[in-house]
Scaffold this motif. Structure first.
Motif, PDB file in Angstrom:
ATOM      1  N   ASP A 111       0.825  -1.209   0.000  1.00 18.61           N
ATOM      2  CA  ASP A 111       0.000   0.000   0.000  1.00 18.61           C
ATOM      3  C   ASP A 111       0.857   1.256   0.000  1.00 18.61           C
ATOM      4  O   ASP A 111       0.553   2.229  -0.703  1.00 18.61           O
ATOM      5  N   ALA A 112       1.924   1.258   0.808  1.00 16.71           N
ATOM      6  CA  ALA A 112       2.800   2.429   0.840  1.00 16.71           C
ATOM      7  C   ALA A 112       3.457   2.656  -0.517  1.00 16.71           C
ATOM      8  O   ALA A 112       3.588   3.799  -0.978  1.00 16.71           O
ATOM      9  N   SER A 113       3.865   1.565  -1.149  1.00 16.77           N
ATOM     10  CA  SER A 113       4.468   1.698  -2.474  1.00 16.77           C
ATOM     11  C   SER A 113       3.478   2.278  -3.467  1.00 16.77           C
ATOM     12  O   SER A 113       3.826   3.130  -4.297  1.00 16.77           O
ATOM     13  N   HIS A 114       2.226   1.819  -3.352  1.00 16.08           N
ATOM     14  CA  HIS A 114       1.187   2.330  -4.263  1.00 16.08           C
ATOM     15  C   HIS A 114       0.949   3.822  -4.035  1.00 16.08           C
ATOM     16  O   HIS A 114       0.871   4.612  -4.991  1.00 16.08           O
ATOM     17  N   GLU A 115       0.843   4.214  -2.756  1.00 15.87           N
ATOM     18  CA  GLU A 115       0.557   5.602  -2.448  1.00 15.87           C
ATOM     19  C   GLU A 115       1.725   6.520  -2.806  1.00 15.87           C
ATOM     20  O   GLU A 115       1.522   7.666  -3.194  1.00 15.87           O
ATOM     21  N   LEU A 116       2.940   6.038  -2.651  1.00 16.43           N
ATOM     22  CA  LEU A 116       4.100   6.862  -2.955  1.00 16.43           C
ATOM     23  C   LEU A 116       4.392   6.914  -4.453  1.00 16.43           C
ATOM     24  O   LEU A 116       4.931   7.900  -4.954  1.00 16.43           O
ATOM     25  N   ARG A 117       4.037   5.845  -5.158  1.00 18.51           N
ATOM     26  CA  ARG A 117       4.352   5.779  -6.585  1.00 18.51           C
ATOM     27  C   ARG A 117       3.569   6.825  -7.376  1.00 18.51           C
ATOM     28  O   ARG A 117       4.111   7.463  -8.292  1.00 18.51           O
ATOM     29  N   SER A 118       2.289   7.017  -7.029  1.00 21.61           N
ATOM     30  CA  SER A 118       1.451   7.946  -7.806  1.00 21.61           C
ATOM     31  C   SER A 118       1.964   9.376  -7.752  1.00 21.61           C
ATOM     32  O   SER A 118       2.190   9.994  -8.810  1.00 21.61           O
ATOM     33  N   PRO A 119       2.186   9.974  -6.558  1.00 24.85           N
ATOM     34  CA  PRO A 119       2.671  11.358  -6.572  1.00 24.85           C
ATOM     35  C   PRO A 119       4.070  11.490  -7.153  1.00 24.85           C
ATOM     36  O   PRO A 119       4.382  12.495  -7.799  1.00 24.85           O
ATOM     37  N   ILE A 120       4.910  10.512  -6.926  1.00 23.52           N
ATOM     38  CA  ILE A 120       6.264  10.587  -7.490  1.00 23.52           C
ATOM     39  C   ILE A 120       6.207  10.576  -9.017  1.00 23.52           C
ATOM     40  O   ILE A 120       6.914  11.335  -9.702  1.00 23.52           O
ATOM     41  N   THR A 121       5.342   9.699  -9.572  1.00 24.41           N
ATOM     42  CA  THR A 121       5.205   9.635 -11.032  1.00 24.41           C
ATOM     43  C   THR A 121       4.664  10.948 -11.586  1.00 24.41           C
ATOM     44  O   THR A 121       5.142  11.457 -12.611  1.00 24.41           O
ATOM     45  N   LEU A 122       3.658  11.508 -10.897  1.00 24.14           N
ATOM     46  CA  LEU A 122       3.095  12.775 -11.366  1.00 24.14           C
ATOM     47  C   LEU A 122       4.112  13.908 -11.269  1.00 24.14           C
ATOM     48  O   LEU A 122       4.192  14.773 -12.153  1.00 24.14           O
ATOM     49  N   ILE A 123       4.891  13.930 -10.200  1.00 19.12           N
ATOM     50  CA  ILE A 123       5.923  14.960 -10.071  1.00 19.12           C
ATOM     51  C   ILE A 123       6.932  14.845 -11.205  1.00 19.12           C
ATOM     52  O   ILE A 123       7.312  15.836 -11.848  1.00 19.12           O
ATOM     53  N   GLN A 124       7.345  13.618 -11.466  1.00 17.11           N
ATOM     54  CA  GLN A 124       8.331  13.405 -12.524  1.00 17.11           C
ATOM     55  C   GLN A 124       7.772  13.819 -13.888  1.00 17.11           C
ATOM     56  O   GLN A 124       8.464  14.473 -14.694  1.00 17.11           O
ATOM     57  N   THR A 125       6.519  13.467 -14.126  1.00 19.89           N
ATOM     58  CA  THR A 125       5.908  13.809 -15.416  1.00 19.89           C
ATOM     59  C   THR A 125       5.788  15.327 -15.577  1.00 19.89           C
ATOM     60  O   THR A 125       6.122  15.881 -16.639  1.00 19.89           O
ATOM     61  N   ASN A 126       5.314  16.011 -14.541  1.00 20.19           N
ATOM     62  CA  ASN A 126       5.154  17.463 -14.635  1.00 20.19           C
ATOM     63  C   ASN A 126       6.491  18.174 -14.782  1.00 20.19           C
ATOM     64  O   ASN A 126       6.615  19.161 -15.520  1.00 20.19           O
ATOM     65  N   VAL A 127       7.508  17.708 -14.113  1.00 18.25           N
ATOM     66  CA  VAL A 127       8.829  18.323 -14.260  1.00 18.25           C
ATOM     67  C   VAL A 127       9.354  18.138 -15.674  1.00 18.25           C
ATOM     68  O   VAL A 127       9.924  19.055 -16.285  1.00 18.25           O
ATOM     69  N   GLN A 128       9.156  16.922 -16.226  1.00 23.49           N
ATOM     70  CA  GLN A 128       9.622  16.664 -17.587  1.00 23.49           C
ATOM     71  C   GLN A 128       8.889  17.539 -18.595  1.00 23.49           C
ATOM     72  O   GLN A 128       9.494  18.092 -19.536  1.00 23.49           O
TER      73      GLN A 128
END
Length: 487
Positions: free
Chosen positions: A229-246
């Motif tokens: 669950d922690a991996s799931h919750e952390l993966r989403s914001p990290i992915t969105l942050i990475q996408t928006n920065v790119q």
């Protein structure tokens, strides 16, 4: 892994128990064996005393200084007496010559006066003659291939004296099988008992190790679920942050002079900021729960007027949901008219607690109620002081407690979801999607940790939390906290 650990626990438990049983059985065997030997020695010494008192001593040729034993008169009755007890008597002259014996064949064993008892081994040949065992005889007998049988005897030898004159030697023998036979039976019984005990201990060890591994297995499963669950919750914001920065970097590289680039870039950074804040809040929530679980959190409690705390929270939450038109109210149950103590009335809703944690607790509960209540509904917060017996729940309290009820007229919670409602990362919605567009969720975690944190805070204040819900009607959270004033 758990089966291997279970087998190891069962084997260690069985092995240690088997060693302890062997030590106990060895002690019992040595004690019983020594007791049997002492009993035989006491019997032989007793026979020596009886026979010695019954000896008929006569002077030789009317010489008052020289004596002899009258064998016929002395041993006439003793032979019948000792025959029933498997005891044999031998009388030797003072020179060691065998003069009288109850044995059919002489033992031919040298005289060694000994009142403490000794065990001798006699080798009996085919011709039924007894010989003294020694290495030369054993070697010779083995070379001649003579079929011999060993005979063990327990003997006591007494030197009989009159004054300074040695009249002879009395030797009393007892068969050693009186010790070996019960000893062998005891060994068999102990071996059988130990074998059965080891089997029972092995079975019980396997059962108990399984019981011991159950909470470990449950903890391991919860840890796996928590990690997933922690991996799931952390993966989403990290992915969105990475996408928006790119995207922001790509836009900045492609358009150097366009005026819209700066605005688009600002929007991307604002999204990154929100996601970072959400990620930081999630990490803080996880850190809070980890500290509560480990017990390393040392909270300082102080006097907290719960009525004032709830007033502030209700006022804040009313400003966050004006568009939903939800009626949010606070009901304070006043003290009974019979209560006249000014000091008690002044601190009627005061308890010892952590102000920040209590704010977080009731913020989560009120925000959840507002979030799941449709427009036109109502959310009611009720604060009451409970003393003695609660007539509603039937619970008896040894001291006064404060009870806060947060009730809503929302969608409700399914009955099958209630047992897991306070689990970490658990949400009734299996899609685990974050609801946006509602300002009421600003105070909620959005990650399934809000109720878990609420339960941890309640337990930290030695209270308890309950939930009742009916789908389509509403949900009520009840928090009960003990009143312990700051010392």
């Amino acid at each position: 892994m758990f089966q291997t650990t279970r087998r190891r626990l069962a084997v260690w438990y069985t092995a240690i128990t088997a060693v302890l049983l062997l030590l106990f059985a060895s002690g019992v065997y040595l004690y019983v064996r020594s007791t049997l030997i002492e009993r035989i020695d006491d019997t032989l010494n007793h026979v020596v005393e009886i026979v010695e008192r019954s000896l008929v001593v006569e002077p030789i040729n009317d010489d008052v200084d020289k004596f002899r034993i009258n064998l016929e008169a002395s041993f006439r009755d003793n032979a019948d007496t000792v025959e029933d007890d498997h005891i044999d008597l031998e009388w030797f002259s003072r020179t060691g010559e065998l003069l009288w014996s109850t044995l059919s064949e002489p033992l031919n064993i040298p005289i060694r006066p000994n009142r403490t008892g000794e065990t001798v081994r006699v080798v009996k040949e085919e011709n039924s003659k007894f010989k003294i065992p020694n290495s030369s005889l054993v070697t010779q007998n083995s070379k001649l291939k003579t079929q011999n049988s060993a005979l063990l005897l327990r003997q006591v030898t007494q030197r009989v004296e009159v004054g300074r004159q040695v009249l002879g030697y009395l030797r009393v023998s007892h068969p050693w099988f009186e010790v070996t036979k019960p000893s062998r039976q005891l060994i068999f019984d102990l071996a059988l008992g130990i074998g059965l005990m080891v089997v029972c201990v092995g079975a019980s060890g396997w059962f108990l190790s399984g019981k011991a591994m159950e909470p470990v297995g449950e903890s391991y499963q919860r840890l796996k679920q928590f990690t997933a669950d922690a991996s799931h919750e952390l993966r989403s914001p990290i992915t969105l942050i990475q996408t928006n920065v790119q995207v922001a970097l790509a836009d900045l590289d492609l358009a150097e002079t366009e005026a819209t680039t700066s605005l688009h870039y600002r929007q991307q950074l604002m999204v990154v900021e929100r996601l970072t804040q959400r990620l930081g809040k999630l990490v803080n929530d996880l850190l809070f729960l980890a500290r509560q679980d480990s017990g390393i959190s040392k909270d300082v409690f102080s006097s907290c007027p719960l009525d004032a705390l709830l007033m502030e929270l209700v006022e804040e939450q009313q400003l966050l949901v004006p568009e939903k038109k939800i009626a949010l109210s606070l009901d304070l149950v006043d003290a009974p008219a019979s209560e006249t103590s000014p000091e008690l009335l002044e601190n009627w809703f005061t308890l010892a607690g952590n102000w920040d944690q209590l704010v977080r607790l009731f913020t989560n509960l009120i925000a959840n109620a507002l979030h799941y209540t449709p427009a036109g509904g109502r959310v009611k917060v009720k604060l009451a002081r409970i003393e003695g017996i609660n007539r509603v729940s039937g619970l008896r309290y040894t001291s006064a407690q404060l009870q806060v009820k947060v009730s809503d007229t929302g969608v409700g919670i399914p009955a099958e979801a209630l047992p897991r409602l306070f689990d970490r990362f658990y949400r009734v919605d299996p899609a685990r999607t974050h609801t946006t567009g509602n300002t009421a969720t600003a105070s909620a975690t959005g990650s399934g940790l809000g109720l878990a944190i609420a339960q941890a805070i309640v337990e930290n204040h030695q209270g308890h939390i309950q939930v009742e819900s009916i789908q389509g009607i509403g949900t009520t959270f009840t928090v009960t906290l003990p009143i312990t004033l700051e010392s």
